[in-house]
Design an enzyme around this catalytic site. Structure first.
Site: not given
Ligand code: GLY
Length: 387
Positions: A96, A156, A214, A216, A228, A232, A348, A351
């Site tokens: 990040d 992201d 893929g 999550t 999100r 992104w 966040s 689930s």
């Molecule tokens: N990049 C982490 C988020 O969007 O929560």
């Protein structure tokens, strides 16, 4: 017909935001702002989260809007903290670097020619490059390099890549740009499904470099679209086009954007995962602001390409999203018990199928505040992007 934010509303929203930011200055000048509020209030933290670049980004935007040196001064103090963080390698074993160093240090370099900020941002770009995996051709998001359970990237990361384009422009060294292009190619090849929804995270084979699957972390389930993550993708593709002139990125941007817009509920504030379009699940207002920024960026690109209908289309859609945030999520400066700019963000949400730890559900989130202000400033038409 959906309403668009008016110029009067835009100006008053910026004023309200800057009033709140000014009030928060004593709290977050020598400390950073937490990733999300709890009960409406962000606590001050050390510079250790992936999100601490957003508050200085808000300060730079406030400075550009007002010319008041108090904002530049506070942002400058944080530049020292960002320099120390990368120099001492504190909490930077992840990808990040763009979220952290673009709105804080690239902005400081662009606005004030702050040499320490430039050096910090270049060190951050080097750190980002060091996370590139040749096998699979991607920037590893999290964890120890090469760890079996983390041989993956996440969508992201598209917002971390502008730091690399900037580093090449700044130094003339093509290595940053090359890695940005290679990661983008991998992301485009794997992260989007045939209907242009997206995977949040994507695993590669450590031995062969081939795409595996893929999954999550923060979305509802592996084959749904975390709101999100999709946002992104939208903004990341618009930026990728601007930095490269590769038109196929814009073509994909349109499709990924269309999926996002089709999944919005009537009031246009996305649920935290696009699998939900009604009911009581929490929303993620930050996704609406991120997409609005992406639409405004792409509108500028279409304008330059003389594709004026598309420029109009995305500028209009951005204004509709911002009107929705304005009407239902914006915090007013006279509201008590809340010190963020935008309500109804979700960091966040746990689930039965995802791997995240629940945090910041139906709260203010620092990037939600930042991108809201960025979108409002962008709409003014004179902002020079640091992304
Ligand atoms: N990049 C982490 C988020 O969007 O929560």
């Amino acid at each position: 017909m959906r309403a668009e934010i008016t110029e009067k509303e835009r100006v008053s929203a910026i004023k309200e935001a800057i009033t709140i930011i000014r009030r928060n200055l004593p709290e977050y000048t020598y400390k950073c702002q937490d990733a999300n509020s709890n009960g409406g209030i962000y606590k001050p933290i050390d510079n250790i989260e992936w999100t601490t670049g957003f508050w200085p980004g808000e300060l730079w935007l406030s400075y550009l809007e007002t010319g008041d040196e108090i904002f530049a001064h506070a942002a400058g103090i944080l530049v020292t903290s960002f320099y120390e963080r990368i120099k001492k390698h504190i909490a930077v074993d992840h990808h990040d670097m763009g979220f952290l160093y673009t709105p804080s240090c690239v902005a400081a370099w662009m606005i004030k020619r702050d040499a320490m900020a430039r050096e910090a941002a270049l060190m951050a770009a080097d750190n980002l490059v060091s996370r590139f995996q040749e096998k699979g051709s991607f920037i590893q998001a999290w964890g120890a390099m090469g760890a079996d359970d983390n041989y993956r990237y996440i969508i992201d990361c598209m917002l971390n890549l502008p730091l690399l384009y900037w580093a090449t422009d700044e130094t003339g060294d093509e290595k940053y740009r090359t890695i940005a292009l290679r990661h983008t190619a991998t992301c485009i090849a794997n992260s989007f499904r045939p209907d242009y929804s997206s995977y949040h995270t994507f695993f590669m084979d450590k031995e062969t470099g081939k795409p595996l699957r893929g999954e999550t972390c923060q979305g509802y389930k592996a084959d749904s679209s975390w709101a999100r993550g999709q946002a992104w993708g939208v903004y990341g593709l618009a930026l990728a086009y601007r930095h490269t002139g590769e038109h196929s990125y814009l073509d994909l941007f349109e499709k990924v954007s269309a999926y996002f817009m089709e999944k919005l509920p009537e009031d246009m504030i996305p649920y935290w995962d696009l699998i939900f379009q009604s009911g009581d699940e929490p929303r993620d207002s930050s996704s609406a602001s991120i997409v609005a920024c992406g639409f405004l960026d792409a509108a500028d690109s279409y304008e330059k390409l003389q594709e004026y209908d598309k420029a109009r289309k995305y500028r209009k859609a951005a204004k509709e999203l911002l009107k929705a945030v304005y009407d239902t999520c914006m915090v007013h400066a006279d509201e008590s018990g809340i010190n963020g700019l935008v309500k109804h963000g979700t960091y966040s949400k746990k689930s039965p199928y995802n791997t995240c730890t629940e945090a910041g559900v139906d709260e203010c989130v620092s990037w939600g505040d930042y991108y809201w202000l960025e979108a409002l400033v962008r709409l003014g038409g004179t902002w020079k992007s640091w992304w």
